[in-house]
Design an enzyme around this catalytic site. Structure first.
Site, PDB file in Angstrom:
ATOM      1  N   LYS A  53       0.844  -1.202   0.000  1.00 28.41           N
ATOM      2  CA  LYS A  53       0.000   0.000   0.000  1.00 28.41           C
ATOM      3  C   LYS A  53       0.879   1.252   0.000  1.00 28.41           C
ATOM      4  O   LYS A  53       0.606   2.224  -0.713  1.00 28.41           O
ATOM      5  CB  LYS A  53      -0.945  -0.023   1.211  1.00 28.41           C
ATOM      6  CG  LYS A  53      -2.051  -1.054   1.052  1.00 28.41           C
ATOM      7  CD  LYS A  53      -2.773  -1.411   2.332  1.00 28.41           C
ATOM      8  CE  LYS A  53      -3.722  -2.588   2.064  1.00 28.41           C
ATOM      9  NZ  LYS A  53      -4.312  -3.176   3.267  1.00 28.41           N
ATOM     10  N   GLN A  97      -4.968  -1.867   9.265  1.00 24.27           N
ATOM     11  CA  GLN A  97      -4.805  -3.224   8.733  1.00 24.27           C
ATOM     12  C   GLN A  97      -5.367  -4.245   9.716  1.00 24.27           C
ATOM     13  O   GLN A  97      -5.062  -4.209  10.908  1.00 24.27           O
ATOM     14  CB  GLN A  97      -3.294  -3.478   8.482  1.00 24.27           C
ATOM     15  CG  GLN A  97      -2.986  -4.772   7.764  1.00 24.27           C
ATOM     16  CD  GLN A  97      -3.495  -4.809   6.327  1.00 24.27           C
ATOM     17  OE1 GLN A  97      -3.539  -3.788   5.636  1.00 24.27           O
ATOM     18  NE2 GLN A  97      -3.875  -5.983   5.860  1.00 24.27           N
ATOM     19  N   ASP A 120     -11.604   1.877   3.471  1.00 27.28           N
ATOM     20  CA  ASP A 120     -11.862   0.432   3.468  1.00 27.28           C
ATOM     21  C   ASP A 120     -13.350   0.144   3.252  1.00 27.28           C
ATOM     22  O   ASP A 120     -13.726  -0.979   2.913  1.00 27.28           O
ATOM     23  CB  ASP A 120     -11.466  -0.163   4.829  1.00 27.28           C
ATOM     24  CG  ASP A 120     -10.259  -1.085   4.737  1.00 27.28           C
ATOM     25  OD1 ASP A 120      -9.997  -1.599   3.638  1.00 27.28           O
ATOM     26  OD2 ASP A 120      -9.605  -1.274   5.769  1.00 27.28           O
TER      27      ASP A 120
HETATM   28  N1  GUN Z   1      -6.673  -7.437   5.945  1.00 30.23           N
HETATM   29  C1  GUN Z   1      -6.898  -8.250   4.877  1.00 30.23           C
HETATM   30  N2  GUN Z   1      -7.605  -7.587   3.942  1.00 30.23           N
HETATM   31  C2  GUN Z   1      -7.835  -6.355   4.429  1.00 30.23           C
HETATM   32  C3  GUN Z   1      -8.509  -5.207   3.911  1.00 30.23           C
HETATM   33  O1  GUN Z   1      -9.073  -5.202   2.811  1.00 30.23           O
HETATM   34  N3  GUN Z   1      -8.518  -4.120   4.712  1.00 30.23           N
HETATM   35  C4  GUN Z   1      -7.940  -4.109   5.933  1.00 30.23           C
HETATM   36  N4  GUN Z   1      -8.010  -3.003   6.647  1.00 30.23           N
HETATM   37  N5  GUN Z   1      -7.301  -5.140   6.440  1.00 30.23           N
HETATM   38  C5  GUN Z   1      -7.255  -6.254   5.680  1.00 30.23           C
END
Ligand code: GUN
Length: 285
Positions: A53, A97, A120
């Site tokens: 990211k 995350q 998200d």
């Molecule tokens: N962990 C695995 N996939 C995701 C996601 O799409 N967003 C977040 N915040 N954590 C994750």
């Protein structure tokens, strides 16, 4: 006949080009989209995702902050950081995350993120907006699934879409988005009777089960568009989707591979959401 293979990497690259072009234009108006990513603890997969990211932000010219916090960070400390980021004008998107360490209440953390910065799309108000059909930031993987279907040249309206899986992160929001695109939507799950019978009526079949190669060609109507959201690690270390790709390749009309299908879309849609949030924050249509 062999299926059209939906190249998620190529489609993802194309969308990133579009996001970058818009970001370059915004910068001329003094606006730089900003994303804050918060990682708590040392989960190896999460570390990789967070790194990707951060890299995507740099590639697109976004402002990026990554907060790497120790595993023993308290819920109060994490909430305090989120409150600070909610107020920070250089930040347009906040992503915490998941999963979080067990002593932290995930729901309390998601609820604390400002809806305007919820890139998200996990906040209950974002979910509600999605269901109502109001403008909101859409969850990244489901939004990526819709983009793949559209950019593969499929008209969604009027089609029978069958979603296998009912998670809050994928199954439910994908179903809502397909409904919004005027598909007739059926949601199947682990307790569904006659799964094969229902799946094989789908014009668009979305598999988000979390079980390697659970869907073989006997579940697929000839010519159907098959979207595989699964990423499963096989005993030999290789990755496999929820769909038995080789077996379904001939019967499908179009199909996503794993890796290289839905996977590359998730971070791209996160970037697209951050850009959208930045534009909204600055009143740019
Ligand atoms: N962990 C695995 N996939 C995701 C996601 O799409 N967003 C977040 N915040 N954590 C994750």
């Amino acid at each position: 006949m062999t299926a059209q293979i939906i190249n998620g990497k190529a489609i993802s690259d194309m969308i990133r080009e579009e996001v970058k072009a818009e970001t370059d234009k915004l910068r001329q108006q003094g606006v730089v989209p900003g994303l804050a990513v918060v990682l708590v603890g040392e989960d190896p997969a999460s570390k990789v995702y967070v790194g990707s990211k951060e890299k995507a932000c740099i590639q697109l010219g976004f402002y990026s902050e990554v907060h790497r916090l120790s595993a023993d960070t308290s819920e109060e400390e994490l909430l305090a950081l989120i409150h600070k980021l909610n107020e920070q004008s250089t930040i347009n998107g906040i992503l915490v995350q998941l999963p979080l360490p067990k002593h932290i209440n995930e729901k309390a953390v998601i609820d604390a993120i400002s809806v305007d910065k919820d890139v998200d799309g996990f906040h209950p108000e974002s979910v509600g907006n999605l269901v109502i059909g109001d403008d909101s930031l859409l969850p990244c993987t489901p939004a990526g699934v819709i983009e793949l279907i559209k950019r593969a040249g499929t008209d969604i309206a009027g089609k029978h879409a069958v979603v296998i899986g009912r998670s809050n992160i994928v199954g439910k929001p994908v179903a809502m988005l397909l409904l919004r695109e005027n598909a007739t939507v059926t949601i199947c799950h682990s307790r569904t009777a006659n799964l094969k019978e229902i799946a094989s009526q789908a014009d668009i079949l979305v598999a988000a089960i979390g079980r390697a190669k659970a869907i073989d060609s006997s579940y697929v109507k000839p010519g159907a568009v098959v979207i595989d959201v699964g990423i499963n690690r096989l005993p030999d270390g290789k990755l496999a989707g929820d769909v038995d790709y080789e077996d379904c390749l001939e019967v499908s009309g179009a199909i996503t591979p794993v890796p290289g299908g839905v996977g590359p879309m998730t971070i791209t849609m996160l970037m697209s959401n951050t850009l959208k949030a930045a534009k909204k924050a600055h009143g740019i249509g």
